[in-house]
Design an enzyme around this catalytic site. Structure first.
Site, PDB file in Angstrom:
ATOM      1  N   SER A  11       1.058  -1.502  -0.361  1.00  0.00           N
ATOM      2  CA  SER A  11      -0.206  -0.142   0.259  1.00  0.00           C
ATOM      3  C   SER A  11       0.643   1.465  -0.319  1.00  0.00           C
ATOM      4  O   SER A  11       1.721   1.070   0.901  1.00  0.00           O
ATOM      5  CB  SER A  11      -1.091  -0.605   1.504  1.00  0.00           C
ATOM      6  N   HIS A  12       0.303   1.988  -0.824  1.00  0.00           N
ATOM      7  CA  HIS A  12       0.244   3.593  -0.499  1.00  0.00           C
ATOM      8  C   HIS A  12       0.351   4.724   0.361  1.00  0.00           C
ATOM      9  O   HIS A  12       0.437   5.622  -0.115  1.00  0.00           O
ATOM     10  CB  HIS A  12       0.977   3.815  -2.125  1.00  0.00           C
ATOM     11  N   GLY A  15      -1.792   6.067   6.184  1.00  0.00           N
ATOM     12  CA  GLY A  15      -2.974   6.139   6.874  1.00  0.00           C
ATOM     13  C   GLY A  15      -3.403   4.530   7.099  1.00  0.00           C
ATOM     14  O   GLY A  15      -2.932   4.217   8.332  1.00  0.00           O
ATOM     15  N   LYS A  16      -3.021   3.992   6.432  1.00  0.00           N
ATOM     16  CA  LYS A  16      -3.365   1.732   6.138  1.00  0.00           C
ATOM     17  C   LYS A  16      -1.938   1.801   6.937  1.00  0.00           C
ATOM     18  O   LYS A  16      -2.184   0.846   7.822  1.00  0.00           O
ATOM     19  CB  LYS A  16      -3.334   1.739   5.119  1.00  0.00           C
ATOM     20  N   GLU A  42      -2.437  -1.391 -11.238  1.00  0.00           N
ATOM     21  CA  GLU A  42      -3.833  -0.271 -11.542  1.00  0.00           C
ATOM     22  C   GLU A  42      -4.595  -2.008 -10.698  1.00  0.00           C
ATOM     23  O   GLU A  42      -4.311  -2.592 -10.951  1.00  0.00           O
ATOM     24  CB  GLU A  42      -3.936  -0.125 -13.183  1.00  0.00           C
ATOM     25  N   ASP A  71      -7.714  -4.249   0.105  1.00  0.00           N
ATOM     26  CA  ASP A  71      -8.149  -2.858   0.025  1.00  0.00           C
ATOM     27  C   ASP A  71      -9.864  -2.714   0.079  1.00  0.00           C
ATOM     28  O   ASP A  71     -10.434  -3.406   0.881  1.00  0.00           O
ATOM     29  CB  ASP A  71      -8.713  -3.677  -1.586  1.00  0.00           C
ATOM     30  N   SER A  72      -9.599  -1.167   0.249  1.00  0.00           N
ATOM     31  CA  SER A  72     -11.308  -1.102   1.052  1.00  0.00           C
ATOM     32  C   SER A  72     -11.848   0.510   0.414  1.00  0.00           C
ATOM     33  O   SER A  72     -11.321   0.329  -0.569  1.00  0.00           O
ATOM     34  CB  SER A  72     -10.484  -0.883   2.351  1.00  0.00           C
ATOM     35  N   PHE A 155      -7.388   9.562   7.899  1.00  0.00           N
ATOM     36  CA  PHE A 155      -7.640   9.845   6.379  1.00  0.00           C
ATOM     37  C   PHE A 155      -8.373   9.574   5.668  1.00  0.00           C
ATOM     38  O   PHE A 155      -9.996   8.815   6.537  1.00  0.00           O
ATOM     39  CB  PHE A 155      -6.505   9.027   6.280  1.00  0.00           C
ATOM     40  N   HIS A 183     -13.370  -1.451  10.039  1.00  0.00           N
ATOM     41  CA  HIS A 183     -14.056  -2.186   9.013  1.00  0.00           C
ATOM     42  C   HIS A 183     -12.386  -3.302   9.240  1.00  0.00           C
ATOM     43  O   HIS A 183     -12.152  -4.447   9.199  1.00  0.00           O
ATOM     44  CB  HIS A 183     -14.221  -1.647   7.423  1.00  0.00           C
TER      45      HIS A 183
END
Ligand SMILES: O=c1nc[nH]c2c1ncn2[C@H]1C[C@H](O)[C@@H](COP(=O)(O)OP(=O)(O)OP(=O)(O)O)O1
Ligand SMILES: [Mg+2]
Length: 198
Positions: A11-12, A15-16, A42, A71-72, A155, A183
């Site tokens: 992930s970029h 916050g995650k 992508e 993925d959220s 975020f 979540h």
């Protein structure tokens, strides 16, 4: 069960990384994929699961490490579940503030009782790029979309997401509390069980 002392987080999103590392604790070190590459894959999948697996495989391939992806997104009832997997791209890549403004505009005439929404998170962990059996865990968080932004923590859509069990927005929650309710927290609790960390 493999021992995951080091995972690359596919992930970029800073916050995650912060939230997931806090939930995992010190026994697992999360390294950002940003240490290895600035190129974002992508997200061509049609589901959170597909995009999570796609991001995890990509990060494992680039880093040579086992990889975790998140993925959220936000599924709004009145919008038939939109923006959903397109949450990050809702305002055509113009960022969180533009996404939030677009959502407020889309719901401006929608009364409180029709503003239900859920955050969705799918975590995918692959041992290596071609892992035939990714570990998948999901979590949902039910709330409502506010009429205006409130709060400075978190975020993304946090300032617009009203948390019924705390009577405040998700951006007003102290990070420790968001990390117990969200979540992402629910998905991570399942992942910790699967990894024998719980
Ligand atoms: O706890 C949350 N609080 C507020 N907003 C959130 C949350 N969790 C997901 N979201 C929103 C942010 C973004 O609009 C989309 C995720 O999109 P998503 O593609 O999974 O993440 P991303 O592009 O930010 O980073 P990356 O793909 O590199 O992991 O949902
Ligand atoms: Mg993304």
């Amino acid at each position: 069960m493999m021992n995951f002392q080091q995972l690359v987080l596919a992930s970029h999103n800073a916050g995650k990384l912060k939230e997931l590392q806090a939930m995992l604790g010190a026994s697992v070190q999360l390294r950002s994929i940003g240490e290895f590459s600035q190129v974002e894959p992508e997200e061509t999948g049609l589901s959170f699961v597909e995009n999570a697996i796609l991001k995890a495989r990509n990060a494992a391939r680039i880093s040579g490490l086992p990889a975790l992806a998140d993925d959220s997104g936000l599924a709004v009832d009145f919008l038939g579940g939109a923006p959903g997997i397109y949450s990050a791209r809702y305002a055509d890549g113009k960022g969180d503030a533009a996404n939030n403004a677009k959502l407020l505009e889309a719901l401006k005439d929608v009364p409180q009782e029709q503003r239900g929404a859920q955050f969705v998170c799918v975590l995918a962990l692959v041992r290596h790029a071609d892992d035939p059996l990714p570990i998948l865990c999901e979590g949902l968080w039910h709330g409502q979309i506010l009429f205006e932004a409130s709060g400075e923590h978190g975020f993304g859509y946090d300032p617009l997401f009203w948390v019924p069990e705390r009577n405040c927005s998700s951006a007003e929650l102290p990070p420790v509390e968001k990390n117990q309710l969200s979540h992402r927290a629910r998905a991570m609790a399942l992942l910790r069980q699967r990894l024998g960390l719980a």
